[in-house]
Each structure stands twice: as C-alpha cells, then as structure tokens.
Scaffold this active site. Structure first.
Site, PDB file in Angstrom:
ATOM      1  N   TYR A 134      96.118  11.841  50.839  1.00 35.43           N
ATOM      2  CA  TYR A 134      95.218  11.134  49.912  1.00 35.43           C
ATOM      3  C   TYR A 134      95.963  10.690  48.653  1.00 35.43           C
ATOM      4  O   TYR A 134      96.843   9.849  48.739  1.00 35.43           O
ATOM      5  CB  TYR A 134      94.016  12.052  49.655  1.00 35.43           C
ATOM      6  N   TRP A 135      95.668  11.245  47.480  1.00 39.02           N
ATOM      7  CA  TRP A 135      96.310  10.773  46.247  1.00 39.02           C
ATOM      8  C   TRP A 135      97.502  11.628  45.840  1.00 39.02           C
ATOM      9  O   TRP A 135      97.934  11.589  44.699  1.00 39.02           O
ATOM     10  CB  TRP A 135      95.270  10.701  45.115  1.00 39.02           C
ATOM     11  N   ASP A 167      90.930  11.223  43.567  1.00 40.34           N
ATOM     12  CA  ASP A 167      90.257  12.519  43.671  1.00 40.34           C
ATOM     13  C   ASP A 167      91.170  13.737  43.537  1.00 40.34           C
ATOM     14  O   ASP A 167      90.865  14.660  42.815  1.00 40.34           O
ATOM     15  CB  ASP A 167      89.521  12.621  45.016  1.00 40.34           C
ATOM     16  N   ASN A 202      81.748   1.781  43.698  1.00 41.20           N
ATOM     17  CA  ASN A 202      81.906   0.913  42.546  1.00 41.20           C
ATOM     18  C   ASN A 202      83.203   0.096  42.550  1.00 41.20           C
ATOM     19  O   ASN A 202      83.177  -1.137  42.635  1.00 41.20           O
ATOM     20  CB  ASN A 202      81.783   1.820  41.302  1.00 41.20           C
ATOM     21  N   GLU A 259      93.288   2.753  54.897  1.00 43.99           N
ATOM     22  CA  GLU A 259      92.922   3.148  53.527  1.00 43.99           C
ATOM     23  C   GLU A 259      94.167   3.365  52.666  1.00 43.99           C
ATOM     24  O   GLU A 259      94.249   2.902  51.538  1.00 43.99           O
ATOM     25  CB  GLU A 259      92.079   4.435  53.593  1.00 43.99           C
TER      26      GLU A 259
HETATM   27  C1  DGY Z   1      84.829  10.946  48.690  1.00 46.04           C
HETATM   28  O1  DGY Z   1      83.746  11.297  49.134  1.00 46.04           O
HETATM   29  O2  DGY Z   1      85.902  11.302  49.140  1.00 46.04           O
HETATM   30  C2  DGY Z   1      84.853  10.001  47.598  1.00 46.04           C
HETATM   31  O3  DGY Z   1      86.144   9.762  47.148  1.00 46.04           O
HETATM   32  C3  DGY Z   1      83.983  10.440  46.477  1.00 46.04           C
HETATM   33  O4  DGY Z   1      83.817   9.342  45.676  1.00 46.04           O
END
Ligand code: DGY
Length: 411
Positions: free
Chosen positions: A340-341, A160, A33, A384
């Site tokens: 990641y985050w 996430d 999205n 990313e």
């Molecule tokens: C993932 O699969 O890591 C995605 O962030 C889920 O939306």
C-alpha cells in the site's frame, strides 16, 4: 486490438455508477473524494459533461460546515467495511458519509476541466466556486496549525499506512473497539494492505470521532491522532492557487484566498526537517518530524515551492528504482515494495508531481517521470499501485484514477 486509450476509457465507463465513479469495483464500492477529482480529470479528456457531473455529485455530499467527506455512501454495499452505520454521521450531511475529509484536489481539476471549454464550463464553475471556497475555508479554520494542514485520521490523508504515521499510531492504544470483520482482505492479498494493528487503530479513531459527534472544534482539540501532513498542505496550497484563478474568471473578491496562500506557504516551510531539508509529516502531539522520505514530499513543486533537496531526492529515486516515485524511499529499512503506502508507486501521485515539475521549470524530470509511468501502465495495466522495482501491479485492478491519469497525462 483495443488501444490503451480505449481500455482506459472502458475502465472509467465500467466504474461509472451514474454521475459518479467508484475507485474500483468490489474493494471500493462508493464515491471517494480525491479519487473523484482524478476521475473528472480523466473524463475531461473525452466527455466534459460527465467530468462536471463527477464533481457536482461529489459536492452534493458537502456538509453545512463546508466539510466534504472522504466517502459518500450513495447506495448500501455489504462488500465494504466500515459502512455508514459505523461512522454514525446521520443528520450531519445531506448524503450518508464518513466524518472526515480527504486531500482537496477538486479545485485543481475543476480548473483543468473548465479550461477545456470555458464557454460550456462557465455555469459549472459558477455553481462549484462557492462550494470549493467553503471547503477550503473549513480546512483553514479546522485543520490548520501554524499554516500546516493536519489530519485527524490516517484515512483523511489518503495515505492510510504510510511510515509517516508509525510514531503517532504506536502511541495509540486501541482499547474498547467493537468487534469487526475486515472486507478489504477478501478483495486483495493481505500483504498488499494495512495490517491488523493499523485497522484496530483506524476503527478506534472512527469511534473517537463518533464519540465527539464529528464536531470540528472538539476534534481539533481531542482526537488522539493529529499529524501535520505534506500531502494535505501541498495539495491545499495548490488548490488555493487554482481557486484564485477561478475567482479571477468570475470576478470574485480574492483577498481571503490570497491570505490562505500566504499562510500555507509559511506553514510548508515548517514541514521541512532542518536536519535533512526534506518535507516531512510532523506529529503535533510531540512536535517530531517523521524522519523519512515519502512520495508526499515530491508534491512541493505542485504547491509552487522550489526545493533543490527534493530534486536531488528525485534523481536518486530515478537511479534506485525502475518505476519511481516510491511511496517510501527504497533504501529505507521500512520500505515494503507491495504494501500500500509503504513502498509502492502510485501513478496518480506521479501525475500531479509532474504537473508541478513542469510549472516550476523542470520539464526534463517531468518527462522522465511520464515516460517511465507510461511504460509501467502500458505493460502492467491500470492497477491501483505498483512495485517500484519490478512494476508488479498491486491492490485493486481496473482502477479509476490510474486509467484517468493515463488519458490526462501519461499517454
Ligand atoms: C480503505 O478502506 O482502505 C480506504 O482507504 C479508506 O478510505
């Protein structure tokens, strides 16, 4: 010699699956999205019809409730888990999809695409406006608590494994999940991804949503994860302002949208931790602020909210790392530069942070952020996310939203 602009366009073309983009080949093989919103912004720099088809394909997956899913599984792909069979959403939407949404950037990128060519865009905003309105109304009805937008799953926020979720995630006991095999760690070094403890809970929450039939009222009532999120609140507030501008273009009545803006402006203030003055997530099960500084808080300007405390935090971030804004403050003990985050810099967050800084009269800070981001992407490519200290690229490579913000903002 291929210019960086050409390389960025090649990334967008390479991730084009025919009317929609995948975030990156392999790791994320479907339409996501908010990734698609950024993809449209990138395409709008050189191919307006393709920008419109990105947004229109996204809305082809909208549920009758107004909910716009976070993933559309247009075509099966065994390289990703969890796929459509795990979500159990058959019959709920027009396209196989997940059962949760994601940060609503689409109205903002619809407006920016429209402003590139109003005459050609008119027919597109006429078609998209009622869909955007229905989606925003869904958020205000089903994901709004006292003016704060909450998420029912960490994936809904797009962030996430942010430290913001540590408290509410620790309170979940992921009993009874079906055995599963992760696919993400086959594409990317596990040190750059969420942990197994996180994944068990992600899957547990998908099963809870499925048990509730993805029913909005039941989810608001009984999902074990219910956290008010600055990303969601700020992005929807901004999106409502852009939807208001589209309503004016179309001569639509906008009282409802104006009402939402007032509600969210008040709610955003509740996210402010009185102790620190920083905007933070709030666990709605306990009422506790998360107590840490994430890149989500720097979206206040994007939402049209001034905040001297956050400006101070931004200046600190410029001092403390070469390539801000880190997703977790670098001096925090939980900062993890590559995971990641929980530390890395996400340049699409920088791009919208800078849009906000410009709007709110901080052009120097916006330009500093742009210059540092441009250097990072020019030297390290369209990954990313990145280590904020060293600039090392992480996660997926040749990433759609990173290439898109190069074209639309950084270059
Ligand atoms: C993932 O699969 O890591 C995605 O962030 C889920 O939306």
């Amino acid at each position: 010699h291929i210019s960086l602009d050409e390389q960025a366009r090649a990334v967008l073309r390479g991730n084009d699956r025919g009317g929609y983009s995948v975030p990156t080949d392999g790791l994320y093989p479907y339409q996501w999205n908010w990734d698609s919103g950024f993809a449209a912004w990138g395409f709008a720099q050189f191919d307006l019809p393709r920008a419109w088809s990105e947004l229109e394909t996204l809305f082809s997956g909208q549920w009758p409730t107004g909910m716009l899913p976070h993933i559309l599984f247009h075509r099966p792909d065994p390289g990703y888990f969890p796929g459509p069979e795990v979500w159990g959403t058959e019959g709920l939407g027009p396209v196989p999809s997940s059962g949760i949404s994601q940060p609503p950037v689409a109205a903002t990128f619809t407006r920016l695409t429209y402003e590139k060519d109003r005459a050609a865009g008119r027919v597109h905003i006429e078609a998209l406006y009622p869909k955007l309105l229905a989606w925003h109304r869904w958020f205000m009805q089903w994901r709004c608590h006292e003016g704060m937008i909450f998420v029912t799953h960490p994936w809904e926020s797009g962030r996430d494994n942010t430290v913001d979720w540590d408290g509410p995630m620790a309170a979940i006991d992921p009993v009874g999940i079906d055995p599963y095999t992760r696919r993400d760690t086959a594409h990317v070094d596990p040190h750059m991804r969420p942990t197994k403890e996180d994944y068990d809970r992600y899957l547990y929450l998908v099963q809870r949503g499925r048990d509730l039939g993805w029913d909005d009222a039941k989810m608001a009532d009984s999902m074990p994860f219910k956290v008010a999120d600055p990303t969601m609140t700020f992005i929807l507030l901004r999106a409502n302002r852009d939807l208001l501008a589209l309503a004016a273009e179309l001569g639509e009545d906008s009282a409802e949208i104006e009402g939402w803006i007032n509600v969210l402006e008040e709610g955003a203030e509740r996210l402010r931790n009185p102790a620190s003055g920083v905007f933070e997530a709030i666990d709605l099960k306990t009422g506790a602020h998360a107590g840490n500084v994430t890149s989500a808080a720097f979206l206040c300007w994007y939402a049209g909210i001034e905040c001297p405390v956050m400006l101070g935090e931004l200046m600190e971030a410029f001092e403390a790392s070469q390539f801000p804004v880190p997703s977790q403050k670098v001096t925090d003990p939980k900062f993890d530069a590559m995971r990641y985050w929980r530390g890395p810099t996400w340049t699409m967050m920088n791009a919208i942070t800078a849009l906000g800084l410009i709007d709110m009269g901080h052009p120097d800070a916006a330009e500093e952020l742009r210059i540092r981001s441009a250097r990072l992407l020019a030297e390290r490519g369209f990954a990313e996310y990145f280590n904020p200290h060293t600039g090392d690229p992480a996660g997926g490579g040749t990433f759609t939203w990173t290439a898109a913000i190069w074209l639309a903002w950084a270059s």
